[in-house]
Write an enzyme that holds these catalytic residues in place. Sequence first.
Site, PDB file in Angstrom:
ATOM      1  NE  ARG A  21      -4.198   0.002   1.733  1.00 54.32           N
ATOM      2  CZ  ARG A  21      -5.256   0.401   1.015  1.00 54.32           C
ATOM      3  NH1 ARG A  21      -5.371   1.655   0.635  1.00 54.32           N
ATOM      4  NH2 ARG A  21      -6.196  -0.452   0.669  1.00 54.32           N
ATOM      5  CD  GLU A  58      -7.307   2.178   6.478  1.00 54.79           C
ATOM      6  OE1 GLU A  58      -8.016   1.789   5.537  1.00 54.79           O
ATOM      7  OE2 GLU A  58      -6.198   1.687   6.729  1.00 54.79           O
TER       8      GLU A  58
HETATM    9  N1  MTE Z   1     -12.264   4.761  14.514  1.00 57.19           N
HETATM   10  C1  MTE Z   1     -12.326   4.441  15.829  1.00 57.19           C
HETATM   11  N2  MTE Z   1     -13.076   5.192  16.637  1.00 57.19           N
HETATM   12  N3  MTE Z   1     -11.631   3.378  16.326  1.00 57.19           N
HETATM   13  C2  MTE Z   1     -10.831   2.590  15.525  1.00 57.19           C
HETATM   14  O1  MTE Z   1     -10.231   1.635  15.999  1.00 57.19           O
HETATM   15  N4  MTE Z   1      -9.976   2.193  13.249  1.00 57.19           N
HETATM   16  C3  MTE Z   1      -9.663   2.798  11.954  1.00 57.19           C
HETATM   17  C4  MTE Z   1     -10.901   3.485  11.374  1.00 57.19           C
HETATM   18  N5  MTE Z   1     -11.499   4.338  12.351  1.00 57.19           N
HETATM   19  C5  MTE Z   1     -10.750   2.922  14.137  1.00 57.19           C
HETATM   20  C6  MTE Z   1     -11.516   4.022  13.664  1.00 57.19           C
HETATM   21  C7  MTE Z   1      -9.177   1.846  10.969  1.00 57.19           C
HETATM   22  S1  MTE Z   1      -7.555   1.413  11.005  1.00 57.19           S
HETATM   23  C8  MTE Z   1      -9.984   1.319   9.992  1.00 57.19           C
HETATM   24  S2  MTE Z   1      -9.378   0.307   8.806  1.00 57.19           S
HETATM   25  C9  MTE Z   1     -11.412   1.619   9.952  1.00 57.19           C
HETATM   26  O2  MTE Z   1     -11.826   2.476  10.999  1.00 57.19           O
HETATM   27  C10 MTE Z   1     -12.163   0.283  10.048  1.00 57.19           C
HETATM   28  O3  MTE Z   1     -13.521   0.436  10.111  1.00 57.19           O
HETATM   29  P1  MTE Z   1     -14.463   0.658   8.815  1.00 57.19           P
HETATM   30  O4  MTE Z   1     -13.930  -0.204   7.733  1.00 57.19           O
HETATM   31  O5  MTE Z   1     -15.776   0.273   9.299  1.00 57.19           O
HETATM   32  O6  MTE Z   1     -14.312   2.108   8.492  1.00 57.19           O
HETATM   33  N1  HPA Z   2      -5.663  -2.773   4.545  1.00 58.08           N
HETATM   34  C1  HPA Z   2      -5.816  -3.436   5.689  1.00 58.08           C
HETATM   35  N2  HPA Z   2      -5.570  -4.715   5.815  1.00 58.08           N
HETATM   36  C2  HPA Z   2      -5.159  -5.398   4.735  1.00 58.08           C
HETATM   37  C3  HPA Z   2      -4.986  -4.756   3.523  1.00 58.08           C
HETATM   38  C4  HPA Z   2      -5.247  -3.388   3.416  1.00 58.08           C
HETATM   39  O1  HPA Z   2      -5.102  -2.777   2.352  1.00 58.08           O
HETATM   40  N3  HPA Z   2      -4.562  -5.692   2.637  1.00 58.08           N
HETATM   41  C5  HPA Z   2      -4.485  -6.837   3.325  1.00 58.08           C
HETATM   42  N4  HPA Z   2      -4.835  -6.673   4.589  1.00 58.08           N
HETATM   43 MO1  MOS Z   3      -7.157  -0.483   9.394  1.00 59.55          MO
HETATM   44  S1  MOS Z   3      -5.140  -0.234   9.503  1.00 59.55           S
HETATM   45  O1  MOS Z   3      -7.039  -1.230   7.807  1.00 59.55           O
HETATM   46  O2  MOS Z   3      -7.389  -1.788  10.457  1.00 59.55           O
END
Ligand code: MTE
Ligand code: HPA
Ligand code: MOS
Length: 796
Positions: free
Chosen positions: A318, A726
């Site tokens: 990534r 993210e």
């Molecule tokens: N927001 C909160 N409050 N707590 C979390 O742990 N994790 C982040 C983001 N926002 C997180 C957060 C990460 S690393 C990801 S990948 C996404 O939330 C995952 O959730 P989603 O795919 O439902 O957005």
């Molecule tokens: N994001 C988070 N987790 C993952 C990914 C990614 O792009 N690819 C494989 N595992």
């Molecule tokens: Mo988020 S780093 O893809 O859990």
Amino acid sequence: MSALSERPENPVVGVREPHESAVGHVTGAALYTDDIAVRGGALTAWPVQAPHAHAFVTDMRVEKALAVPGVVRVLTAEDVPGINDAGVKGDEPLFPTEVMYYGHAVCWVLGETPEAARLGAAAVEVDYEPLPSLVTIREAIEAESFQGPQRLTKRGDADAALATAPRVFEGVTEFPGQEHFYLETMASLAYYDEGGTLYVQAGTQHPSETQEIVAHVLGLTNNEVAVQCIRMGGGFGGKEMQPHGLAAIAAIGTSLTGRPVRLRLNRTQDITITGKRHGFHVSWKAGFSDEGKILALKATLTADGGWSLDLSEAVLGRALCHLDNAYWIPDMEALGRISKTNKTSQTAFRGFGGPQGVFVIEDIMGRCAPELGIDPAELRRRNFYVAGQTTPYGQPVRHPERMHEIWDQVIETSDFAERSADIAAFNAAHENAKRALAITPIKFGISFNVAAFNQAGALVLVYKDGSVLINHGGTEMGQGLHTKMIQVAATALGVPRSAVRLAPTRTDKVPNTSATAASTGADLNGGAVKNACEQIRERMAGVAATMLRANPSDVRFSHGTVTALGQHATLTFDEVAQEAYLQRVQLSASGYYRTEGLHWDAEAWFGSPFKYFAYGAAATEVEVDGFTGAYRIRRVDIVHDVGDSLSPIIDIGQVEGGFVQGMGWLTLEDLRWDASDGPNRGRLLTQAASTYKLPSFSEMPEEFNVSLYERAHEGGVVYGSKAVGEPPLMLAFSAREALRQAAAAFGPAGTPCDLASPATPENVFWALQRAALQNADMRVDAPTADAAAEPSLARS
Ligand code: MTE
Ligand code: HPA
Ligand code: MOS
């Protein structure tokens, strides 16, 4: 617009709903994994952590531990009935014979109480034969200590383009990792149910993988293990991979004693045992035209993987796919590799390598702008993608005009031009304080970069009384996924939000799920929930059509009422559910979703790995104190693209939280490892909130304006929305760039500034001292950026 993205009239998605557990979060009523354990009288598991960065375990004596009152058992490698490995790469022995980092757990003690387990762990005698260790990424590069495959991303001929580019710059960009510091540390609780299923409650972003690893460690099949995650007090990627081994320890304890076993790391254990964001070392060469168009980039990126691979390959991938950020780079060649060091195994962290890739290009833009004599905001804007261009890895950049519009909107709503003029006047009038305003863009690819992970399942139940219960494969970690899924189900079934409840994520309800990660939780699980609801609604439409004497295709479901086009009669959803039951029509369905249109050739490093890009821009103003390097974030303006928001309050919270977490990484949080040759070599020195500075209320931007980009419907995604979790983290580059510009402002106009990372007050101070040295009247000895970045207590 597609069937998936189209919204009905008066949808429940898009409504400003509070988080489904908001009241529980603030009253303490919301339970977390260890709250359940405390009720159950479970045994506690406690680790014995090695005090060496690298060593063989030559002997282990547990007798004294067993003599401690309340100690029940010591778990060692001999207790593993299946495979002694906690990961998916085969390089993570759960009970190691070779200690790979300071704090590595070599065995676990089970006690009747946490105190008994702790005393037992202290009484275990372990003999070690210390081995040479590599602690910093520079040491690993020097020793050529790498792991996993190296990756090359290449378009055109970077060497040839650099040879003819009018302006060429080169440099090294090094930046540290980041501790997740989720409020809830790693926790699991294992027990048997009456049928012999091994149940594991765990704080895990990937319950299906926790299930699989528990099964293989115990020599069981997946159907003998069930994993449930009620919610997490934050995951941020830290619970994507690393809960698995810990859950397996609790499960082994249960299988040997027949008793419930809880394992909850305390903060010190969590921070010293679990992986962090990858720090990187990057050497680069960039070519520009005289007008500031970037022509070529050549780079070598080394990620600090720590002791095992974990998710490092995908994180590096990534990073390589985000080196371009929002910019068209015609000729590019970047080599990526993963160093192997004697540190915690670095892992997923919000952005998952994306922030590391974006760091490189934003650092290049920020460093080169003064050299090119171009305003940094203008330099960035000039290099944006335009329609018809593709990324270096071959994906067409769809909707690049969104980036331009968002940028212009931030410039306008932040009064960028006027405030820049005010800042210039302020700086001219103040010798020992300088302000700066910087704007940076983000373009972030949404989808797992491992194609198979882009699928999800759901189970939706409608009861006879018309109430609805949904299960889906995603996990809740505070990001509001469950809230969104309730809104999706209510919209798809045409019932009010209050008719829908959601049950905790369980592998025996929805199997083979992907991690809730890559920001795809709502896209994937929303697709699956919608699919399940539509199956049920279609069947119920048939029932309602008979009741209303209408054609099924004319039946409409909205907010709990069921009508037919051109008919006056109105039914309630509950009445139709009741009738469907009597007519023996199925009222439950499992839903499924897979993301269409993805393809990726990891060998050729080519394809379209992302469903779409999320865009955003942020303008940040800072003020830096010339005597100390201390700074304040005066104002932040953000416009961010979430498509048509599924849940605006949730999304704004994600943008704010992501920005602040990114700001923490870039400007405050400073992981220090002992890189000396002393007895504590490899020890993490910043083990607590007292030494590891997280953003808190006092570092919040004094003015914080967040807007969601409007008229942003995204065809092909559930109800026209876009992922949000993210991407906003990377809006924080605007804060780093503002600090760079403010430090440079202590020197003469046009002074370039190389700002070491993290941009703590200390590093900002050295940067502003170097800038001030350029003033004819200043003669102060300040260390170079390189020396400042590499004290003997090295960062990573
Ligand atoms: N927001 C909160 N409050 N707590 C979390 O742990 N994790 C982040 C983001 N926002 C997180 C957060 C990460 S690393 C990801 S990948 C996404 O939330 C995952 O959730 P989603 O795919 O439902 O957005
Ligand atoms: N994001 C988070 N987790 C993952 C990914 C990614 O792009 N690819 C494989 N595992
Ligand atoms: Mo988020 S780093 O893809 O859990």
